[in-house]
Design a protein around this motif. Structure first.
Motif, PDB file in Angstrom:
ATOM      1  N   MET A 149       0.580  -1.430   0.268  1.00 55.79           N
ATOM      2  CA  MET A 149      -0.071   0.035   0.095  1.00 55.79           C
ATOM      3  C   MET A 149       0.691   1.567   0.236  1.00 55.79           C
ATOM      4  O   MET A 149       0.102   2.498  -0.296  1.00 55.79           O
ATOM      5  CB  MET A 149      -0.941   0.096   0.779  1.00 55.79           C
ATOM      6  CG  MET A 149      -2.350  -0.639   0.849  1.00 55.79           C
ATOM      7  SD  MET A 149      -2.746  -1.094   2.334  1.00 55.79           S
ATOM      8  CE  MET A 149      -3.784   0.739   2.659  1.00 55.79           C
ATOM      9  N   VAL A 150       2.098   1.129   0.799  1.00 57.75           N
ATOM     10  CA  VAL A 150       3.118   2.167   0.357  1.00 57.75           C
ATOM     11  C   VAL A 150       2.448   3.384  -0.771  1.00 57.75           C
ATOM     12  O   VAL A 150       2.366   4.236  -0.954  1.00 57.75           O
ATOM     13  CB  VAL A 150       4.177   1.900   0.604  1.00 57.75           C
ATOM     14  CG1 VAL A 150       5.278   2.781   0.944  1.00 57.75           C
ATOM     15  CG2 VAL A 150       4.455   1.589   2.117  1.00 57.75           C
ATOM     16  N   ALA A 151       3.165   2.572  -1.947  1.00 56.70           N
ATOM     17  CA  ALA A 151       3.672   3.548  -2.895  1.00 56.70           C
ATOM     18  C   ALA A 151       2.408   3.631  -3.654  1.00 56.70           C
ATOM     19  O   ALA A 151       2.103   4.913  -3.786  1.00 56.70           O
ATOM     20  CB  ALA A 151       4.093   2.722  -4.119  1.00 56.70           C
ATOM     21  N   PRO A 152       0.745   3.009  -3.546  1.00 62.15           N
ATOM     22  CA  PRO A 152      -0.160   3.896  -4.044  1.00 62.15           C
ATOM     23  C   PRO A 152      -0.997   5.365  -3.052  1.00 62.15           C
ATOM     24  O   PRO A 152      -1.190   6.156  -3.327  1.00 62.15           O
ATOM     25  CB  PRO A 152      -1.752   2.671  -3.702  1.00 62.15           C
ATOM     26  CG  PRO A 152      -0.838   1.045  -3.890  1.00 62.15           C
ATOM     27  CD  PRO A 152       0.786   1.823  -3.290  1.00 62.15           C
ATOM     28  N   VAL A 153      -0.041   4.925  -1.919  1.00 59.16           N
ATOM     29  CA  VAL A 153      -0.562   6.543  -0.276  1.00 59.16           C
ATOM     30  C   VAL A 153       0.543   6.997  -0.548  1.00 59.16           C
ATOM     31  O   VAL A 153      -0.125   8.576  -1.070  1.00 59.16           O
ATOM     32  CB  VAL A 153      -0.196   5.402   0.632  1.00 59.16           C
ATOM     33  CG1 VAL A 153      -0.203   6.618   2.176  1.00 59.16           C
ATOM     34  CG2 VAL A 153      -1.419   4.440   1.149  1.00 59.16           C
ATOM     35  N   LEU A 154       2.318   6.893  -1.839  1.00 58.92           N
ATOM     36  CA  LEU A 154       2.286   7.523  -1.927  1.00 58.92           C
ATOM     37  C   LEU A 154       1.964   8.496  -3.110  1.00 58.92           C
ATOM     38  O   LEU A 154       2.512   9.746  -3.132  1.00 58.92           O
ATOM     39  CB  LEU A 154       4.402   7.346  -1.850  1.00 58.92           C
ATOM     40  CG  LEU A 154       5.779   7.792  -1.848  1.00 58.92           C
ATOM     41  CD1 LEU A 154       5.391   9.140  -0.578  1.00 58.92           C
ATOM     42  CD2 LEU A 154       6.290   7.289  -2.104  1.00 58.92           C
ATOM     43  N   THR A 155       1.810   7.824  -4.233  1.00 59.32           N
ATOM     44  CA  THR A 155       1.722   8.820  -5.032  1.00 59.32           C
ATOM     45  C   THR A 155       0.004   9.083  -5.289  1.00 59.32           C
ATOM     46  O   THR A 155      -0.119  10.680  -5.631  1.00 59.32           O
ATOM     47  CB  THR A 155       1.014   7.038  -5.995  1.00 59.32           C
ATOM     48  OG1 THR A 155       1.605   6.384  -6.762  1.00 59.32           O
ATOM     49  CG2 THR A 155       0.123   8.073  -7.682  1.00 59.32           C
ATOM     50  N   GLY A 156      -1.506   8.916  -4.047  1.00 58.61           N
ATOM     51  CA  GLY A 156      -1.982   9.625  -3.038  1.00 58.61           C
ATOM     52  C   GLY A 156      -1.837  10.958  -2.850  1.00 58.61           C
ATOM     53  O   GLY A 156      -2.306  11.729  -3.163  1.00 58.61           O
ATOM     54  N   LEU A 157      -0.518  11.321  -2.557  1.00 60.04           N
ATOM     55  CA  LEU A 157      -0.284  12.133  -1.365  1.00 60.04           C
ATOM     56  C   LEU A 157       0.510  13.160  -2.185  1.00 60.04           C
ATOM     57  O   LEU A 157       0.278  14.447  -1.781  1.00 60.04           O
ATOM     58  CB  LEU A 157       1.248  11.419  -0.341  1.00 60.04           C
ATOM     59  CG  LEU A 157       0.191  11.037   0.895  1.00 60.04           C
ATOM     60  CD1 LEU A 157       1.999  10.777   1.570  1.00 60.04           C
ATOM     61  CD2 LEU A 157      -0.425  11.866   1.855  1.00 60.04           C
ATOM     62  N   ILE A 158       1.363  12.616  -3.072  1.00 59.91           N
ATOM     63  CA  ILE A 158       1.689  13.665  -4.191  1.00 59.91           C
ATOM     64  C   ILE A 158       0.786  13.860  -4.886  1.00 59.91           C
ATOM     65  O   ILE A 158       0.635  15.416  -5.059  1.00 59.91           O
ATOM     66  CB  ILE A 158       2.570  13.140  -5.186  1.00 59.91           C
ATOM     67  CG1 ILE A 158       3.794  12.696  -4.271  1.00 59.91           C
ATOM     68  CG2 ILE A 158       3.553  13.944  -6.609  1.00 59.91           C
ATOM     69  CD1 ILE A 158       4.566  11.865  -5.374  1.00 59.91           C
ATOM     70  N   ALA A 159      -0.628  13.579  -5.608  1.00 58.23           N
ATOM     71  CA  ALA A 159      -1.902  14.003  -6.460  1.00 58.23           C
ATOM     72  C   ALA A 159      -2.110  14.519  -5.540  1.00 58.23           C
ATOM     73  O   ALA A 159      -3.001  15.734  -5.800  1.00 58.23           O
ATOM     74  CB  ALA A 159      -1.797  12.646  -7.242  1.00 58.23           C
ATOM     75  N   ALA A 160      -2.496  14.437  -4.136  1.00 66.63           N
ATOM     76  CA  ALA A 160      -3.723  15.265  -3.722  1.00 66.63           C
ATOM     77  C   ALA A 160      -2.425  16.241  -3.214  1.00 66.63           C
ATOM     78  O   ALA A 160      -3.669  17.762  -3.545  1.00 66.63           O
ATOM     79  CB  ALA A 160      -3.385  14.534  -2.038  1.00 66.63           C
ATOM     80  N   LEU A 161      -1.464  16.449  -3.009  1.00 62.57           N
ATOM     81  CA  LEU A 161      -0.933  17.909  -2.980  1.00 62.57           C
ATOM     82  C   LEU A 161      -0.435  19.088  -4.198  1.00 62.57           C
ATOM     83  O   LEU A 161      -1.369  20.174  -4.349  1.00 62.57           O
ATOM     84  CB  LEU A 161       0.821  18.292  -2.623  1.00 62.57           C
ATOM     85  CG  LEU A 161       1.538  19.131  -2.319  1.00 62.57           C
ATOM     86  CD1 LEU A 161       1.238  19.788  -1.570  1.00 62.57           C
ATOM     87  CD2 LEU A 161       3.356  18.787  -2.473  1.00 62.57           C
ATOM     88  N   LEU A 162      -0.918  18.307  -5.459  1.00 64.36           N
ATOM     89  CA  LEU A 162      -1.067  19.259  -6.471  1.00 64.36           C
ATOM     90  C   LEU A 162      -2.169  19.035  -6.719  1.00 64.36           C
ATOM     91  O   LEU A 162      -2.940  20.236  -7.427  1.00 64.36           O
ATOM     92  CB  LEU A 162      -0.768  17.897  -7.632  1.00 64.36           C
ATOM     93  CG  LEU A 162       0.657  17.594  -7.636  1.00 64.36           C
ATOM     94  CD1 LEU A 162       1.181  17.383  -9.128  1.00 64.36           C
ATOM     95  CD2 LEU A 162       2.104  18.969  -8.250  1.00 64.36           C
ATOM     96  N   GLN A 163      -3.216  18.434  -5.938  1.00 66.62           N
ATOM     97  CA  GLN A 163      -4.980  18.611  -6.759  1.00 66.62           C
ATOM     98  C   GLN A 163      -5.125  20.749  -5.502  1.00 66.62           C
ATOM     99  O   GLN A 163      -6.192  21.238  -5.391  1.00 66.62           O
ATOM    100  CB  GLN A 163      -5.703  17.685  -5.569  1.00 66.62           C
ATOM    101  CG  GLN A 163      -7.287  18.253  -5.217  1.00 66.62           C
ATOM    102  CD  GLN A 163      -7.393  17.655  -4.428  1.00 66.62           C
ATOM    103  OE1 GLN A 163      -6.815  15.825  -4.233  1.00 66.62           O
ATOM    104  NE2 GLN A 163      -9.102  16.763  -4.493  1.00 66.62           N
TER     105      GLN A 163
END
Length: 297
Positions: A149-163
């Motif tokens: 789950m680390v990679a998807p969550v990390l991707t989500g964190l970066i995406a949320a920052l851009l969001q």
């Protein structure tokens, strides 16, 4: 900042200079997105498209050299600006931003898959130290699932920052528009922002259930938190305005948010969810005697 907004709206050449120039500069894509949002909100698509097209040139150049954030935030903020211009609803903007965050996550997963995977591997190595004895008590399959789950969550964190940057860029553009043509308008809009219970609890459900529906959907947790956190900030601003608190307290909130992100951010999310049911601002207004006539009659 007002002077910059006046310069942008002075003419076509000035707007192109700011929108395209900021897009060409490193780490200034948020300013380009805000300026483009201002032009679109004020002049509409037909007049703004000729100006925004110039910003797309450096943004595409950054994409070519492996930096997609400029183009992503610019197009994302402009898309949200179209939603705001047509609906005049920040609630709708925030909900659309969730779809935007998911799109960001898909793009990041395709463009930065290798760097994100490498970061995830390093984070997995730190888990025994960070989690302490809890990690050692987990079963092997639970450890494997947690690591996956680390990679998807990390991707989500970066995406949320851009969001979040896209939404904040739109807010800056809207603030500029209000400062020039409708003083105080943005403040009133923002302080009135409140998510309906169905949307607030829907976001909460997506945050909690997403990882259980599929590992890739773990990115929903940070992405769905963004609208709730912004609604929580709107609540604090609204209560501060109703209570006549000085701006010092709001500055303190943002400083605390920067210093204690792990504590303040979840608190804002919880406040937004509770406010969707209780409506703190409405209760306070009724308690102060503000009725439909705004105190008149």
């Amino acid at each position: 900042m007002r002077a910059l907004a006046e310069f942008i709206m002075r003419g076509r050449k000035q707007a192109i200079l700011v929108v395209a120039g900021a897009a060409a500069l490193p780490l200034m894509f948020w300013l380009s997105a805000a300026a483009g949002s201002l032009v679109l909100l004020r002049r509409g698509v037909n007049d703004a498209i000729g100006i925004i097209a110039w910003a797309l040139l450096p943004a595409l150049g950054w994409w070519y050299f492996g930096e997609p954030r400029t183009l992503m935030v610019l197009l994302g903020a402009l898309g949200l600006a179209l939603v705001l211009r047509s609906s005049v609803s920040w609630t709708r903007v925030l909900m659309i931003s969730v779809a935007l965050g998911l799109l960001y996550g898909l793009v990041l997963g395709a463009v930065f898959r290798e760097p994100i995977t490498a970061m995830a591997v390093e984070l997995q190595k730190l888990m025994p130290q960070v989690m302490g004895g809890v990690y050692s008590q987990l079963a092997d399959d639970e450890r494997a699932r947690l690591g996956a789950m680390v990679a998807p969550v990390l991707t989500g964190l970066i995406a949320a920052l851009l969001q979040l940057v896209s939404v904040l860029s739109l807010m800056l553009g809207r603030y500029w528009q209000a400062a020039l043509y409708n003083p105080g308008g943005f403040g009133s809009e923002f302080r009135a922002l409140k998510l309906p219970p169905a949307l607030a609890f829907g976001l909460l459900a997506a945050m909690l259930l997403g990882p259980n529906l599929g590992l890739e959907l773990a990115m929903l947790t940070p992405i769905c938190s963004v609208p709730l956190a912004i609604a929580g900030l709107a609540l604090v601003h609204g209560l501060a305005k109703q209570g006549g608190l000085a701006g010092f307290w709001l500055v303190g909130l943002y400083v605390s948010l920067l210093l204690f992100m792990q504590l303040i951010y979840p608190l804002l999310v919880v406040l937004a969810i509770v406010d969707s049911l209780i409506d703190f601002r409405g209760r306070k207004a009724r308690k102060n005697g503000a009725g439909p006539a705004n105190g008149e009659g």
